[in-house]
Design a protein around this motif. Structure first.
Motif, PDB file in Angstrom:
ATOM      1  N   UNK A   1      -1.453   9.789  -5.858  1.00 36.78           N
ATOM      2  CA  UNK A   1      -1.938   8.975  -6.612  1.00 36.78           C
ATOM      3  C   UNK A   1      -1.903   7.351  -6.906  1.00 36.78           C
ATOM      4  N   UNK A   2      -0.909   7.310  -6.065  1.00 32.17           N
ATOM      5  CA  UNK A   2      -0.881   5.374  -5.280  1.00 32.17           C
ATOM      6  C   UNK A   2      -1.628   4.961  -4.728  1.00 32.17           C
ATOM      7  N   UNK A   3      -3.042   3.880  -5.499  1.00 34.59           N
ATOM      8  CA  UNK A   3      -3.472   3.645  -4.580  1.00 34.59           C
ATOM      9  C   UNK A   3      -3.523   1.969  -3.952  1.00 34.59           C
ATOM     10  N   UNK A   4      -2.023   1.481  -3.920  1.00 43.40           N
ATOM     11  CA  UNK A   4      -1.596   0.751  -3.477  1.00 43.40           C
ATOM     12  C   UNK A   4      -0.388   0.316  -3.606  1.00 43.40           C
ATOM     13  N   UNK A   5       0.592  -0.970  -2.028  1.00 39.22           N
ATOM     14  CA  UNK A   5       1.579  -0.471  -1.829  1.00 39.22           C
ATOM     15  C   UNK A   5       2.344  -2.130  -1.992  1.00 39.22           C
TER      16      UNK A   5
END
Length: 701
Positions: free
Chosen positions: A245-249
């Motif tokens: 569910x992570x879109x960017x880091x």
């Protein structure tokens, strides 16, 4: 659909209901709510009161909610929608005081926060606070919630709609990333502290640290295990689970990196400074995961170093020693000495390699970024990037030696690392509320994170055509960002295949104004009144001609302005009037409505009923006071094939053309960017002027 778009569309529908209902519902009471009252307010807020009445016709879900009771339908509906859970004893406790945690759980579920991020009550509380949903409330999970507090939380929850989830890399189990979270919130994202990435290549102790038998005495990962980590077998790690569910880091700064992880391993030569092999495994594996899965990535300091090492670069273990070995002196440029009083970040300037950058120049908007925050003794020389797929995009030079300050992995959707710390200056302004202490431009520093958020959010990427001074296009950049797009500057185009390749990286383009066009392109003799007869003009002609041709052929949404519209006509086989004053037979006031140097000329335009996009953009058949600056125009006797003339101005000058067979391909002779930002200089309606760019972004989405 693009990654995450479906989730955001559903959430947007819910948010629309929430916002609408908030307009007709008043919460004023500071009295604590019961659990049943909280559910009723939640259902009413989403405009589902009628559905609750229908749900009351079904049997009660909970044994302690009586059939026919006032709250039965609301509770049944909330349960059916997954906003509340059943319990082991099948009870809801409707008369018990509702807690702030109860409200947080219901609202976070309502706005579709991914369940992968919400494993337990602590996760719900952390998300409620970290996302900013509880701003203005002294959140306490166990405390009761009032109707007034619930209203604040509803407002906060509706603000989460459509925002991407930005992971912050794990550092330790005792890390404090509150300042990073504040920066990501300020940039429009929802911050998420990521769990540690572990690998079955090594063993871990009870505290989650790599066990001693896998480490050298210095703390560096032993070579035999480092080699297995470098194999990048992601199936041996929990990286996929951590990144759900992570879109960017955002990769953060920190300790030195185990030299055994370098492409060409080295022995320790870092003067005994800290090495954290546990974090090395986590960051190395996570970076490899982001590369493999094209996760939008921004990395600072150690993060950029890890990006380079995972890409196979060389590495400098100690910059002062590197300088000394080359007979040079770096001084305190990159890090203040330990004995410095009130030791803090060093400050220096960074040179942006504008011709090589795909993203960094778009962030900085110039060739230099002054007073960056710097705190490192390790790094890379430009030569260390040889053999990698990283592009050097920024450097600093001290005593004749260069240190890498920025890299881009340009084959990815968005992957950039910088050696300095823009998050520090952002945090000084938005977390510590001390903007005067931020010596690097805070707006630029925040843009690093805004761009990460924008790419993670799948916003349309709009390319600005090559030519002229990029500083001339700052207004266009700001307008595109204001209407929901991401800006990038396209390179000079040398040919058609080059143009097709450049267009693969963007969702739409703006072709800007500028010089006269070489008549050779439309088969006419050169007028003596032709302006800008230079080699540069011909370079730009080649670039724009091929870019527009490729955009038309590949159906890439396009807005072409002034010279851009003229070239649009030429590409489609049309011609130009090389000098409007001589064509009109005047150089007086009649011509000054088209160019009135040194100011914008102003005139009105009429839009025809044959327009496909222009009338929707303007909302009328008439637009007053457009900004104009040109002496060439599309020849009405030589309109390009496939183009529809949809607007005329004074002297029957063609003011807009549309290529209506495409998704969106509009050329305008005037300059909407002159008014779209508003302000005292705007004469044409700023909202209408901005709509030209908004329509491009919407069609590019």
């Amino acid at each position: 659909m693009k990654k995450g778009i479906f989730r955001r569309v559903i959430s947007l529908i819910i948010a629309t209901c929430m916002v609408f209902s908030l307009g007709i519902t008043t919460y004023a009471s500071d009295d604590a709510l019961t659990r049943a009252e909280l559910v009723k307010l939640l259902v009413d807020t989403t405009g589902q009161t009628e559905q609750a009445a229908a749900a009351a016709q079904r049997a009660s879900v909970f044994q302690d909610v009586a059939e026919g009771s006032a709250y039965e339908g609301y509770i049944n509906l909330a349960y059916a929608n997954g906003l509340i859970d059943n319990t082991d004893n099948n009870c809801f406790n409707p008369d018990a005081p509702a807690t702030q945690l109860d409200a947080a759980i219901m609202l976070l579920r309502l706005v579709q926060v991914p369940r992968e991020l919400l494993d337990n009550a602590d996760d719900y509380s952390a998300m409620a606070v970290d996302s900013g949903m509880t701003a203005g409330i002294n959140y306490n999970a166990a405390a009761t919630v009032s109707a007034a507090q619930f209203q604040q939380m509803v407002n906060g929850a509706s603000g989460l709609i459509g925002k991407p989830y930005i992971g912050i890399t794990w550092k330790s189990n005792t890390q404090n990333y509150e300042s990073f979270k504040a920066v990501i919130r300020a940039a429009g994202g929802i911050p998420v502290e990521l769990d540690q990435v572990v690998s079955n290549v090594v063993g871990y102790d009870a505290e989650g640290k790599v066990s001693a038998e896998f480490l050298n005495d210095s703390g560096m990962l032993k070579q035999q295990y480092a080699d297995q980590i470098k194999a990048k077998d992601l199936s041996r790690s929990n990286a996929a689970s951590v990144m759900q569910a992570i879109d960017g880091i955002f990769f953060t700064g920190g300790e030195d990196i185990s030299p055994s992880l370098y492409a060409v391993p080295q022995t320790e030569a870092n003067n005994g400074e800290d090495i954290n092999a546990t974090r090395d495994i986590s960051d190395y594996t996570l970076m490899a995961y982001c590369f493999a899965n094209d996760v939008p990535t921004f990395a600072a300091c150690r993060g950029m170093q890890m990006m380079s090492i995972v890409s196979g670069s060389g590495f400098i273990q100690d910059i002062p020693n590197y300088y000394a070995a080359n007979g040079r002196n770096v001084g305190d440029v990159h890090r203040m000495p330990p004995e410095a009083r009130n030791r803090t970040y060093a400050r220096h300037s960074v040179d942006i390699l504008t011709g090589q950058s795909r993203w960094l120049y778009d962030v900085v908007g110039g060739a230099t970024l002054d007073n960056v925050s710097s705190w490192h003794h390790q790094g890379l020389s430009p030569q260390d990037l040889a053999g990698t797929d990283l592009t050097l995009v920024a450097k600093s030079t001290v005593d004749g030696l260069d240190i890498v300050e920025g890299v881009e992995k340009q084959g990815q959707t968005y992957c950039m690392g910088v050696q300095f710390h823009p998050e520090n200056d952002c945090a000084l302004a938005v977390y510590e509320n001390n903007p005067s202490a931020a010596l690097c431009d805070v707006d630029i520093c925040l843009t690093f994170f805004e761009n990460l958020v924008a790419y993670a959010q799948d916003r349309p990427v709009i390319g600005i055509s090559w030519g002229g001074d990029p500083d001339d296009y700052v207004d266009i950049q700001d307008i595109i960002r204001n209407v929901g797009g991401v800006v990038t500057h396209l390179p000079q185009i040398a040919g058609y295949d080059n143009a097709v390749d450049a267009l693969r990286r963007v969702d739409g383009i703006v072709v800007t104004g500028g010089e006269d066009i070489n008549p050779d392109l439309y088969g006419e003799e050169h007028s003596a009144l032709l302006e800008d007869n230079t080699e540069y003009r011909d370079w730009r002609d080649t670039s724009d001609y091929n870019l527009i041709k490729a955009a038309v052929n590949t159906n890439k949404p396009m807005l072409a302005i002034c010279r851009g519209m003229q070239m649009f006509n030429v590409v489609c086989g049309g011609g130009l009037i090389q000098d409007l004053p001589s064509y009109l037979g005047t150089t007086g006031d009649e011509y000054k409505v088209h160019r009135n140097r040194p100011n914008w000329a102003r005139h009105d335009i009429i839009i025809g009923d044959n327009a496909k996009w222009m009338k929707d953009i303007i909302g009328d058949s008439y637009l007053m006071n457009v900004a104009s600056w040109h002496h060439q125009v599309a020849n009405p006797g030589r309109v390009g094939q496939g183009l529809t003339v949809v607007s005329y101005g004074p002297n029957d000058v063609i003011e807009a053309v549309e290529y209506q067979a495409n998704t969106f391909a509009l050329g305008v002779q005037f300059h909407p960017e002159a008014d779209a930002l508003g302000g005292s200089s705007a004469v044409c309606d700023p909202a209408v002027a901005a709509n030209f760019f908004r329509s491009l972004v919407q069609h590019a989405n």
